[in-house]
Scaffold this motif. Structure first.
Motif, PDB file in Angstrom:
ATOM      1  N   GLY B  98       0.831  -1.226   0.000  1.00  0.00           N
ATOM      2  CA  GLY B  98       0.000   0.000   0.000  1.00  0.00           C
ATOM      3  C   GLY B  98       0.849   1.252   0.000  1.00  0.00           C
ATOM      4  O   GLY B  98       2.066   1.177   0.031  1.00  0.00           O
ATOM      5  N   LEU B  99       0.162   2.337  -0.090  1.00  0.00           N
ATOM      6  CA  LEU B  99       0.834   3.639  -0.027  1.00  0.00           C
ATOM      7  C   LEU B  99       0.628   4.247   1.342  1.00  0.00           C
ATOM      8  O   LEU B  99      -0.421   4.060   1.966  1.00  0.00           O
ATOM      9  CB  LEU B  99       0.271   4.586  -1.100  1.00  0.00           C
ATOM     10  N   ALA B 100       1.593   4.953   1.755  1.00  0.00           N
ATOM     11  CA  ALA B 100       1.496   5.562   3.087  1.00  0.00           C
ATOM     12  C   ALA B 100       0.409   6.626   3.132  1.00  0.00           C
ATOM     13  O   ALA B 100       0.046   7.205   2.112  1.00  0.00           O
ATOM     14  CB  ALA B 100       2.851   6.191   3.451  1.00  0.00           C
ATOM     15  N   SER B 101      -0.109   6.802   4.295  1.00  0.00           N
ATOM     16  CA  SER B 101      -1.138   7.854   4.449  1.00  0.00           C
ATOM     17  C   SER B 101      -0.572   9.211   4.072  1.00  0.00           C
ATOM     18  O   SER B 101      -1.215  10.027   3.426  1.00  0.00           O
ATOM     19  CB  SER B 101      -1.653   7.872   5.889  1.00  0.00           C
ATOM     20  N   ASN B 102       0.580   9.477   4.515  1.00  0.00           N
ATOM     21  CA  ASN B 102       1.255  10.706   4.143  1.00  0.00           C
ATOM     22  C   ASN B 102       2.353  10.324   3.166  1.00  0.00           C
ATOM     23  O   ASN B 102       3.428   9.917   3.551  1.00  0.00           O
ATOM     24  CB  ASN B 102       1.843  11.406   5.360  1.00  0.00           C
ATOM     25  N   LEU B 103       2.029  10.465   1.889  1.00  0.00           N
ATOM     26  CA  LEU B 103       2.900   9.936   0.860  1.00  0.00           C
ATOM     27  C   LEU B 103       3.979  10.952   0.521  1.00  0.00           C
ATOM     28  O   LEU B 103       3.704  12.130   0.285  1.00  0.00           O
ATOM     29  CB  LEU B 103       2.066   9.624  -0.392  1.00  0.00           C
ATOM     30  N   THR B 104       5.124  10.477   0.531  1.00  0.00           N
ATOM     31  CA  THR B 104       6.242  11.313   0.091  1.00  0.00           C
ATOM     32  C   THR B 104       6.847  10.662  -1.129  1.00  0.00           C
ATOM     33  O   THR B 104       7.236   9.512  -1.094  1.00  0.00           O
ATOM     34  CB  THR B 104       7.299  11.451   1.181  1.00  0.00           C
ATOM     35  N   VAL B 105       6.806  11.429  -2.185  1.00  0.00           N
ATOM     36  CA  VAL B 105       7.347  10.893  -3.429  1.00  0.00           C
ATOM     37  C   VAL B 105       8.515  11.767  -3.822  1.00  0.00           C
ATOM     38  O   VAL B 105       8.369  12.981  -3.990  1.00  0.00           O
ATOM     39  CB  VAL B 105       6.276  10.886  -4.540  1.00  0.00           C
ATOM     40  N   SER B 106       9.602  11.204  -3.960  1.00  0.00           N
ATOM     41  CA  SER B 106      10.775  11.970  -4.366  1.00  0.00           C
ATOM     42  C   SER B 106      10.757  12.188  -5.863  1.00  0.00           C
ATOM     43  O   SER B 106       9.934  11.620  -6.584  1.00  0.00           O
ATOM     44  CB  SER B 106      12.047  11.233  -3.927  1.00  0.00           C
ATOM     45  N   GLY B 107      11.626  12.954  -6.320  1.00  0.00           N
ATOM     46  CA  GLY B 107      11.670  13.248  -7.742  1.00  0.00           C
ATOM     47  C   GLY B 107      11.137  14.641  -8.020  1.00  0.00           C
ATOM     48  O   GLY B 107      10.664  15.341  -7.125  1.00  0.00           O
ATOM     49  N   THR B 108      11.179  15.098  -9.255  1.00  0.00           N
ATOM     50  CA  THR B 108      10.802  16.455  -9.625  1.00  0.00           C
ATOM     51  C   THR B 108       9.463  16.534 -10.319  1.00  0.00           C
ATOM     52  O   THR B 108       8.775  17.544 -10.241  1.00  0.00           O
ATOM     53  CB  THR B 108      11.861  17.081 -10.537  1.00  0.00           C
ATOM     54  N   THR B 109       9.087  15.539 -11.005  1.00  0.00           N
ATOM     55  CA  THR B 109       7.844  15.583 -11.759  1.00  0.00           C
ATOM     56  C   THR B 109       7.063  14.303 -11.504  1.00  0.00           C
ATOM     57  O   THR B 109       7.603  13.213 -11.555  1.00  0.00           O
ATOM     58  CB  THR B 109       8.105  15.711 -13.262  1.00  0.00           C
ATOM     59  N   HIS B 110       5.802  14.493 -11.214  1.00  0.00           N
ATOM     60  CA  HIS B 110       4.946  13.337 -10.949  1.00  0.00           C
ATOM     61  C   HIS B 110       3.658  13.554 -11.693  1.00  0.00           C
ATOM     62  O   HIS B 110       3.119  14.661 -11.703  1.00  0.00           O
ATOM     63  CB  HIS B 110       4.670  13.206  -9.443  1.00  0.00           C
ATOM     64  N   ALA B 111       3.228  12.555 -12.328  1.00  0.00           N
ATOM     65  CA  ALA B 111       1.991  12.655 -13.109  1.00  0.00           C
ATOM     66  C   ALA B 111       0.912  11.799 -12.475  1.00  0.00           C
ATOM     67  O   ALA B 111       1.150  10.662 -12.086  1.00  0.00           O
ATOM     68  CB  ALA B 111       2.234  12.204 -14.540  1.00  0.00           C
ATOM     69  N   LEU B 112      -0.225  12.366 -12.373  1.00  0.00           N
ATOM     70  CA  LEU B 112      -1.415  11.622 -11.953  1.00  0.00           C
ATOM     71  C   LEU B 112      -2.386  11.737 -13.113  1.00  0.00           C
ATOM     72  O   LEU B 112      -3.101  12.731 -13.254  1.00  0.00           O
ATOM     73  CB  LEU B 112      -2.000  12.225 -10.679  1.00  0.00           C
ATOM     74  N   GLY B 113      -2.357  10.744 -13.915  1.00  0.00           N
ATOM     75  CA  GLY B 113      -3.174  10.848 -15.111  1.00  0.00           C
ATOM     76  C   GLY B 113      -2.654  11.982 -15.963  1.00  0.00           C
ATOM     77  O   GLY B 113      -1.483  11.998 -16.330  1.00  0.00           O
ATOM     78  N   THR B 114      -3.532  12.962 -16.225  1.00  0.00           N
ATOM     79  CA  THR B 114      -3.119  14.093 -17.056  1.00  0.00           C
ATOM     80  C   THR B 114      -2.637  15.253 -16.216  1.00  0.00           C
ATOM     81  O   THR B 114      -2.330  16.324 -16.730  1.00  0.00           O
ATOM     82  CB  THR B 114      -4.276  14.558 -17.933  1.00  0.00           C
ATOM     83  N   ILE B 115      -2.624  15.001 -14.910  1.00  0.00           N
ATOM     84  CA  ILE B 115      -2.178  16.055 -14.019  1.00  0.00           C
ATOM     85  C   ILE B 115      -0.739  15.811 -13.656  1.00  0.00           C
ATOM     86  O   ILE B 115      -0.393  14.718 -13.207  1.00  0.00           O
ATOM     87  CB  ILE B 115      -3.042  16.119 -12.745  1.00  0.00           C
ATOM     88  N   ALA B 116       0.072  16.764 -13.860  1.00  0.00           N
ATOM     89  CA  ALA B 116       1.475  16.638 -13.543  1.00  0.00           C
ATOM     90  C   ALA B 116       1.830  17.593 -12.425  1.00  0.00           C
ATOM     91  O   ALA B 116       1.345  18.738 -12.398  1.00  0.00           O
ATOM     92  CB  ALA B 116       2.320  16.932 -14.771  1.00  0.00           C
ATOM     93  N   ILE B 117       2.645  16.980 -11.506  1.00  0.00           N
ATOM     94  CA  ILE B 117       3.161  17.825 -10.438  1.00  0.00           C
ATOM     95  C   ILE B 117       4.653  17.881 -10.630  1.00  0.00           C
ATOM     96  O   ILE B 117       5.330  16.864 -10.570  1.00  0.00           O
ATOM     97  CB  ILE B 117       2.801  17.261  -9.050  1.00  0.00           C
ATOM     98  N   SER B 118       5.103  19.060 -10.887  1.00  0.00           N
ATOM     99  CA  SER B 118       6.523  19.219 -11.141  1.00  0.00           C
ATOM    100  C   SER B 118       7.030  20.318 -10.225  1.00  0.00           C
ATOM    101  O   SER B 118       6.667  21.489 -10.372  1.00  0.00           O
ATOM    102  CB  SER B 118       6.763  19.613 -12.606  1.00  0.00           C
ATOM    103  N   GLY B 119       7.837  19.848  -9.288  1.00  0.00           N
ATOM    104  CA  GLY B 119       8.274  20.834  -8.321  1.00  0.00           C
ATOM    105  C   GLY B 119       7.069  21.412  -7.606  1.00  0.00           C
ATOM    106  O   GLY B 119       6.280  20.669  -7.030  1.00  0.00           O
ATOM    107  N   ASN B 120       6.906  22.726  -7.663  1.00  0.00           N
ATOM    108  CA  ASN B 120       5.735  23.332  -7.023  1.00  0.00           C
ATOM    109  C   ASN B 120       4.724  23.768  -8.066  1.00  0.00           C
ATOM    110  O   ASN B 120       3.915  24.648  -7.810  1.00  0.00           O
ATOM    111  CB  ASN B 120       6.159  24.509  -6.146  1.00  0.00           C
TER     112      ASN B 120
END
Lengths: 313, 270
Positions: B98-120
């Motif tokens: 499973g994933l932690a309740s408070n998820l910490t994902v390292s890296g610079t860019t993360h995509a959730l479907g069409t939503i990308a989180i890159s930095g801030n």
């Protein structure tokens, strides 16, 4: 009696005229009257409208004759009195048609409430016209009597104009010329007068007055200064009308006579005559022609003194 | 399949049938033995099978760069990095990742479907609009920075909150302005607009309370609004001053010679 103080414009204010200024307008009334008097006298040849006056003098009586002796004094005709009538002054009255009071015809004044009101005709009479008539009707003959008449023994008087324009006397005082009678000339011409004094009719020349134009209400009820010409015309119309047609006792009229109403104007016209009972003179032309005649003699006496008078009524 | 047994009393026939059944059914036909098995006996096949199984029980795990071999009888431990993945072993033979309740994902860019989180930065890969389907709130002291704010409505609704700026408030275009709804929400609003300026203009609000003056207003200006000695003749309308406006009024009547008042003038008294 409602003498008003007309308003005039000075230093941006409407101020009441003082007595001097009002009197100047009164004098201007006189001047306007003098330019064409509405009660005018003229010298005519005869049948003047004023009363006739008589000049009397003595003339020699008719001669008496006798073929045997000088006619007695008692039977010789006494000197006669010659009477010459002078009826040479005619009065002409021309009233004219003066401008009616529209309510805003006459000068304005401060009424007792401090408001501005136009004078009515009564005010104008009391303030201007009647005082002017009083001046005209006075016994003086200065410029304040311009347009009125007086009598002088001179045909030329400074400040006046001889009315006839031809030195035509309106009255001549004559007496018998005692020096012209001589016993050697009996029968002498009975009437041998000599002129003692001639009297002439004169009209006083008026004097233009510089006065302050008062203010009046114009057709829009605004306050406006009269033009000199307009106010002069009003004064002229009304002073002349008043002199002729006043119903208040301010019409003017002249009379001539030994007595009469009004103020005398100028010299009294004295009718002198010799008061003697006759200077009995005789002449023997030949032995059957004896003549006698009584010539005028005596001291000069005044038979009458006539005056030209101006009177208000 | 029960174990075959031969009782003492069983017949030989029984023994024979049990044996044949044992051979054909329980042991199977050797002919069907996988050809890869070379043994010809059950033991031999079992041993061969054991040998084969024993040799292939190890397997490798790798993250792409690191490889570990898990051999027979070794234990593979799955540990999730803190705030990333959780691993739970439970009966029976269950491993739950499973994933932690408070998820910490390292890296610079993360995509959730069409939503990308890159930095801030959060962005959409298939749209120019990122939709937050809920209220969006920034905690106190945080700054919301935007070059353009739009709304699905005709206006941006700030509710009862005040708008504050230490800079300038701009409206643009010919129709721009400020609307005031007033006390009643209805079809009527008050709008403030500016005539197109031809130069920079400054309208300064005075340091005073009161009502702004407009040309269409009535009865607004009071004497205190107007500075002393400033109303000039030109400000007065023609035929506007009456006697009531004069101090200590005095009258001057003009009267004709009949006594009729033809004009009354009014003036201020002393």
């Amino acid at each position: 009696m409602a003498v008003r103080k007309p308003l005039y414009y000075t230093s941006g204010n409407l101020k009441e005229m003082d007595t001097t200024m009002v009197n100047q307008i009164v004098d201007q009334c006189v001047y306007q009257y003098s330019l064409a008097p509405s009660v005018a006298l003229s010298v005519v040849g005869s049948s003047g409208t004023l009363a006739a006056i008589n000049d009397t003098r003595k003339s020699a009586g008719a001669q008496s004759t006798s073929a045997s002796s000088f006619p007695g004094e008692g039977t010789t005709q006494e000197p006669q009195t010659v009477t010459v009538s002078y009826d040479k002054v005619t009065e002409t009255r021309t009233a004219g048609s003066p401008t009616s009071d529209t309510g805003k015809t006459w000068p304005i004044y401060y009424n007792s409430s401090g408001n501005i009101q136009a004078m009515n005709l009564t005010d104008v009479k009391d303030t201007f016209l009647h005082p002017a008539i009083d001046l005209l009707a006075s016994g003086s003959t200065g410029t304040q009597q311009g347009g009125t008449y007086h009598v002088s023994t001179s045909a030329s008087v400074s400040g006046s104009t001889e009315v006839s324009g031809a030195s035509t006397a309106i009255f001549v005082d004559t007496r018998a010329d005692t020096g012209a009678y001589a016993a050697g000339s009996i029968p002498e011409t009975q009437d041998q007068p000599t002129t003692i004094t001639s009297y002439y009719l004169h009209r006083v020349t008026g004097s233009q007055i510089t006065y302050t134009e008062p203010y009046f209400l114009d057709g829009s009820n605004n306050i406006k200064e009269y033009t000199t010409a307009a106010f002069d015309a009003l004064l002229a119309e009304w002073i002349k009308y008043t002199a002729v047609s006043s119903s208040d006792g301010y019409s003017l009229a002249y009379n001539i006579g030994a007595s009469g109403s009004g103020n005398t104007r100028g010299s009294g016209m004295v009718d002198t005559i010799l008061d003697g009972s006759g200077d009995y003179q005789t002449r023997q032309v030949n032995n059957d022609d004896y003549r006698a005649q009584e010539f005028p003699n005596g001291s000069v006496t005044t038979a009458a003194t006539y005056y030209l008078r101006i009177a208000k009524s | 399949m029960a174990a075959r047994t031969i009782a003492q009393t069983d017949t030989l026939e029984t023994f024979r049938t049990q044996f044949n059944a044992l051979s054909s059914s329980d042991f199977g036909d050797i002919a069907t033995l996988d050809s890869n098995i070379t043994a010809t006996s059950v033991i031999g096949a079992v041993n061969e099978l054991y040998a084969s199984i024993a040799g292939s029980l190890a397997f490798n795990i790798t993250d792409g760069s690191n490889t570990q071999t898990i051999s027979n009888a070794q234990t593979m431990t799955i540990n999730g990095t803190a705030n990333q993945v959780t691993a739970t072993v439970s009966a029976t033979d269950t491993l739950t990742l499973g994933l932690a309740s408070n998820l910490t994902v390292s890296g610079t860019t993360h995509a959730l479907g069409t939503i990308a989180i890159s930095g801030n930065t959060i962005s959409s890969s298939n749209s120019t609009t990122l939709t937050v389907d809920d209220n969006l709130s920034l905690p106190a002291g945080k700054t919301f920075t935007a070059d353009t704010i739009s709304s699905n409505n005709a206006y941006v609704d700030f509710g009862a909150k005040n708008l504050s700026t230490s800079g300038y408030f701009y409206t643009s275009a010919a129709s721009g302005g400020i609307f005031f709804e007033g006390a009643t929400a209805n079809d009527f609003e008050t709008k403030i607009v500016a005539t197109d300026p031809t130069a920079d203009r400054t309208i300064t609000l005075p340091d005073a309370s009161g009502t702004l003056l407009v040309s269409g207003g009535t009865g607004t200006v009071t004497g205190t609004t107007i500075a002393n000695d400033t109303v000039t003749e030109a400000n007065m309308a023609d035929d506007a001053i009456g006697q009531d406006q004069l101090k200590s009024v005095v009258t001057l009547q003009i009267v004709n010679s009949s006594g009729t008042v033809v004009k009354t003038m009014y003036g201020a008294g002393a």
